[in-house]
Design a protein around this motif. Structure first.
Motif, PDB file in Angstrom:
ATOM      1  N   ARG A 116       0.684  -1.258   0.024  1.00 24.99           N
ATOM      2  CA  ARG A 116      -0.084   0.102  -0.072  1.00 24.99           C
ATOM      3  C   ARG A 116       0.939   1.157  -0.036  1.00 24.99           C
ATOM      4  NH1 ARG A 116      -3.086  -3.108   3.687  1.00 24.99           N
ATOM      5  NH2 ARG A 116      -2.176  -2.207   5.603  1.00 24.99           N
ATOM      6  N   ALA A 117       2.007   1.116   0.689  1.00 19.85           N
ATOM      7  CA  ALA A 117       2.839   2.412   0.548  1.00 19.85           C
ATOM      8  C   ALA A 117       3.618   2.373  -0.830  1.00 19.85           C
ATOM      9  CB  ALA A 117       4.029   2.201   1.590  1.00 19.85           C
ATOM     10  N   GLY A 130       0.703   3.756  -3.285  1.00 20.49           N
ATOM     11  CA  GLY A 130       0.335   5.239  -3.097  1.00 20.49           C
ATOM     12  C   GLY A 130      -0.874   5.226  -2.575  1.00 20.49           C
ATOM     13  N   THR A 131      -1.399   4.137  -1.923  1.00 18.81           N
ATOM     14  CA  THR A 131      -2.848   3.811  -1.163  1.00 18.81           C
ATOM     15  C   THR A 131      -2.367   4.636   0.022  1.00 18.81           C
ATOM     16  OG1 THR A 131      -3.329   1.777  -2.189  1.00 18.81           O
ATOM     17  CG2 THR A 131      -4.341   2.371  -0.062  1.00 18.81           C
ATOM     18  N   GLU A 141      -0.743   7.578   2.175  1.00 17.45           N
ATOM     19  CA  GLU A 141      -0.296   8.760   1.878  1.00 17.45           C
ATOM     20  C   GLU A 141       0.782   9.481   3.011  1.00 17.45           C
ATOM     21  OE1 GLU A 141      -3.107  11.327   0.626  1.00 17.45           O
ATOM     22  OE2 GLU A 141      -3.679  10.324  -1.212  1.00 17.45           O
ATOM     23  N   GLY A 142       1.628  10.165   2.508  1.00 24.52           N
ATOM     24  CA  GLY A 142       2.617  10.613   3.713  1.00 24.52           C
ATOM     25  C   GLY A 142       4.116  10.647   3.250  1.00 24.52           C
ATOM     26  N   ASN A 169       8.881   6.753   0.193  1.00 25.86           N
ATOM     27  CA  ASN A 169       8.441   7.792  -0.222  1.00 25.86           C
ATOM     28  C   ASN A 169       8.129   7.880  -1.724  1.00 25.86           C
ATOM     29  OD1 ASN A 169       8.738  10.268   1.760  1.00 25.86           O
ATOM     30  ND2 ASN A 169      10.694   9.340   1.900  1.00 25.86           N
ATOM     31  N   ARG A 170       6.604   7.997  -2.022  1.00 20.24           N
ATOM     32  CA  ARG A 170       6.401   7.900  -3.409  1.00 20.24           C
ATOM     33  C   ARG A 170       5.949   9.366  -3.903  1.00 20.24           C
ATOM     34  NH1 ARG A 170       3.098   4.111  -6.459  1.00 20.24           N
ATOM     35  NH2 ARG A 170       1.858   5.311  -8.049  1.00 20.24           N
TER      36      ARG A 170
END
Length: 546
Positions: free
Chosen positions: A268-269, A272-273, A275-276, A291-292
């Motif tokens: 999920r990270a 992009g599910t 966020e942050g 980080n995305r």
């Protein structure tokens, strides 16, 4: 010189020129091949036409009768001339079996023998070309039979080559028009394609694209961070060696995350599910910061780039630093208590109350030794005793009482000792923090060892786990408390959960006020590594981070 070699031209111009050259060359080759093929076809058609005229001539009754009787009288020349004029043949020549001409377009050759011999003795038809007195012609020869059926001669008919060439030029002009139209359409399509390719490459020239590719490869494999790029469809388009190592991926280019990773916080990270910035994600071997960043160029969404950093050692050091800081605070608080006791002892001795001072010292020693003795009665392992006593002291300075349950029993060399110390220390820290500040703050600890399992239970008097959060509490990053100091929240329980599950155990938590964590390690211990060592590198890294 650069312009002469083509390097000075823009990409679109180079593509257009290359495609035009290809189209021109292929069109010219096709036109030549078509001309040869059409010429062969026209020659065959002319031969068939000559053959038809020859058959008509050989069937003429006047010619047959004259040739069989041997009385010509100009009959054959007249009939052959009539057929030649009506069919527009180059010549219609009738010869007898002695190769003597009885008809010919040139009257002076009539009655003279031909140079070649008669070729139709066996009644076969002969097709070919002839370059005689009338010029080049497509030729056909057929046998001539008299009215009685006997072979009396040969009929040779020619179609002028100029007729064939004229027809070929007429047809090739039409073909040339079609080829020109096709070339024009190809040029237009090439121009459109070159413009489209130019837009696709964002105006970059070939040398610039090659340079960018070289720079990208050098950068991707030179940096110490993991880098993954995704296309707009969510497929992996670029991944460097560090990302493969940290995420445990093999050949991932062209695959989707659904096919590479199971559902969880890590996936999920990455997709992009979640966020942050600097999302903390745990794997079986690493603690990662993810980080995305979406990639948009000239208003077009091109996918996303994800960076992955290994923070395993950093997190472990920060947690150790926080633990040392907490212990330092507790020792600083105890310093005041010890100073007060020493001042009391010093006052009694100055007053000469030696007996009272002795009684006071004995009372203090008994009071300090009582908690440790109570723990030793139930816990035989000295390392676990030291951990519980230290945690009890620190908790007392925070106003929280740690109580060891009466049913607790642990042998001198229990299985899973290294993991028990890690899990117990972490759960006690969480419980003390949850109970701190609550009325009657207390933490109850139970350690029970049987033949089949070791069961650890930690209960606190804090606000407990919110309803519906029992499953999510063990996910890395989940926490109800803000970050404190150097420690990132939401890692401890996730690490405990992974550690317990890796060694075949189970961990559960109750919901509602007063959280109760229950951990069960099965026995016998199939990985009885001595304290301070690890059976594998990955567990030691995660356990050290606890």
């Amino acid at each position: 010189m650069a312009r002469r070699n083509g390097r000075g031209r823009k990409l679109s111009a180079r593509i257009l020129i290359s495609q035009l050259l290809i189209l021109a060359i292929t069109s010219a080759i096709g036109f030549v091949l078509l001309a040869f093929a059409q010429r062969d076809q026209l020659d065959r058609d002319s031969e068939q036409r000559a053959l038809t005229i020859a058959h008509i001539t050989a069937a003429d009754p006047q010619i047959r009768q004259a040739m069989e009787s041997g009385v010509d009288g100009g009959i054959v020349q007249s009939a052959a001339g009539r057929i030649q004029n009506s069919s527009h043949a180059s010549y219609v020549v009738v010869i007898d079996l002695h190769a003597v001409r009885h008809s010919h377009p040139l009257a002076e050759l009539v009655g003279r023998p031909v140079e070649e011999s008669v070729e139709v003795w066996h009644g076969e038809e002969v097709l070919g070309s002839d370059h005689g007195a009338t010029g080049g012609s497509a030729n056909a020869k057929v046998p001539l039979y008299g009215p009685g059926g006997e072979l009396v001669g040969e009929v040779s008919v020619g179609i002028p080559e100029k007729d064939v060439l004229g027809q070929l030029r007429h047809e090739l002009s039409s073909f040339a028009e079609f080829a020109a139209i096709a070339l024009a359409v190809g040029c237009t399509a090439s121009y459109v394609l070159a413009r489209r390719l130019k837009r696709t490459t964002f105006g970059l020239e070939l040398e610039e694209i090659a340079g960018l590719l070289q720079d990208r490869e050098a950068m991707l494999h030179g940096i110490k961070e993991g880098v993954i790029a995704f296309d707009p469809q969510g497929r992996v388009s670029v991944i460097n060696d560090e990302a493969r190592r940290l995420l445990g991926l093999g050949t991932a280019v062209g695959s989707r995350l659904d096919d590479l990773l199971p559902d969880g916080r890590l996936r999920r990270a990455l997709d992009g599910t979640l966020e942050g910035l600097d999302l903390t994600v745990l794997t079986d071997s690493h603690c990662l910061a993810v980080n995305r960043m979406p990639v948009v160029l000239q208003g077009r969404a091109l996918g996303a780039v994800v960076t992955v950093r290994d923070r395993t050692e950093l997190v472990g050091l920060l947690r150790e630093l926080d633990a040392v800081r907490g212990l330092t605070d507790a020792l600083r608080a105890q310093q005041h208590e010890f100073a007060n006791r020493m001042h009391t002892m010093a006052g009694l001795l100055e007053l000469g109350e030696h007996g009272a001072a002795l009684d006071y010292a004995v009372e203090l020693s008994r009071g300090d030794a009582a908690p440790a003795e109570a723990v030793r009665d139930r816990i035989a392992n000295p390392l676990m005793v030291g951990l519980i006593v230290a945690k009890t002291t620190v908790a007392a300075e925070r106003g929280v009482r740690i109580v060891l349950e009466q049913d607790s029993r642990l042998g001198e060399q229990p299985g899973h000792l290294r993991r028990l110390l890690t899990v117990t220390g972490n759960l006690l820290d969480n419980a003390v923090e949850a109970a701190q500040g609550q009325p009657g703050a207390a933490v109850r600890l139970s350690l029970v060892e049987t033949e089949r399992a070791i069961t650890l239970r930690v209960a606190d008097s804090g606000p407990g786990i919110p309803p519906g959060a029992a499953e999510r509490i063990f996910e890395d990053g989940w926490s109800t408390s803000p970050d404190r100091g150097t420690v990132r929240r939401g890692l401890g329980l996730a690490l405990v959960h992974r550690l317990v599950q890796r060694h075949g155990g189970s961990i559960t938590v109750s919901e509602g006020p007063g959280a109760v964590f229950t951990v069960r390690f099965p026995l016998p211990d199939h990985d009885p590594a001595p304290l301070g060592t690890s059976s594998t590198a990955a567990p030691s890294v995660l356990e050290g981070a606890l």
